[in-house]
Design a protein around this motif. Sequence first.
Motif, mmCIF file in Angstrom:
data_model
loop_
_atom_site.group_PDB
_atom_site.id
_atom_site.type_symbol
_atom_site.label_atom_id
_atom_site.label_comp_id
_atom_site.label_asym_id
_atom_site.label_seq_id
_atom_site.Cartn_x
_atom_site.Cartn_y
_atom_site.Cartn_z
ATOM 1 N N VAL A 128 0.713 -1.230 -0.027
ATOM 2 C CA VAL A 128 -0.174 -0.140 0.039
ATOM 3 C C VAL A 128 0.899 1.020 0.030
ATOM 4 O O VAL A 128 0.572 2.106 -0.763
ATOM 5 C CB VAL A 128 -1.054 0.035 0.995
ATOM 6 C CG1 VAL A 128 -1.805 1.314 1.360
ATOM 7 C CG2 VAL A 128 -2.021 -1.249 1.195
ATOM 8 N N THR A 153 -8.909 -1.993 4.862
ATOM 9 C CA THR A 153 -8.193 -1.869 3.618
ATOM 10 C C THR A 153 -8.679 -2.978 2.641
ATOM 11 O O THR A 153 -8.693 -4.285 3.123
ATOM 12 C CB THR A 153 -6.785 -1.862 3.466
ATOM 13 O OG1 THR A 153 -6.462 -1.013 4.729
ATOM 14 C CG2 THR A 153 -6.162 -1.810 2.253
ATOM 15 N N LEU A 212 -8.087 -4.811 -1.067
ATOM 16 C CA LEU A 212 -7.162 -4.671 -1.806
ATOM 17 C C LEU A 212 -7.406 -5.601 -3.209
ATOM 18 O O LEU A 212 -8.190 -6.594 -3.128
ATOM 19 C CB LEU A 212 -5.749 -5.470 -1.222
ATOM 20 C CG LEU A 212 -5.280 -4.595 0.031
ATOM 21 C CD1 LEU A 212 -3.685 -5.484 0.548
ATOM 22 C CD2 LEU A 212 -4.688 -3.209 -0.609
#
Length: 132
Positions: free
Chosen positions: A15, A32, A34
């Motif tokens: 990230v 998060t 992804l």
Amino acid sequence: MNGIRIGTPADAGFVSAIIGHDASDLMQRVTTILTPHGGFFLEPITSSVLEAHMFFRPEGRGKEALDGARAGLRYAFDVLHASVVFGRIPIEDRAARLFTRIIGFRSDGVRAREPGGPLVEWFEMRSDECPR
């Protein structure tokens, strides 16, 4: 889910390389999502309101970003039980503003990000508006 997954602290290097600064502390506070070439953060504002922040390398834009955003929104509403997800996009970032509309957010108008700050377009999606 085509490489779409929830990020862990071990993903901070991946990230950080995309967003241009250390993501370690940020990833402790946000969820998060992804994809192979990017993702987005779901930042809690209140217990039922989240702010979304997108980050994709050029090769991850398009279908990968669409699939990741849709999966992330379902996660926000179905797992995190958000009632609203919103975003604030700089007025000059036309591509991101268009993408946000494509994934189903509605515009809540253009205004300063904060008093005296730069202009952004505010977008929001409510749980009953999320495409399933």
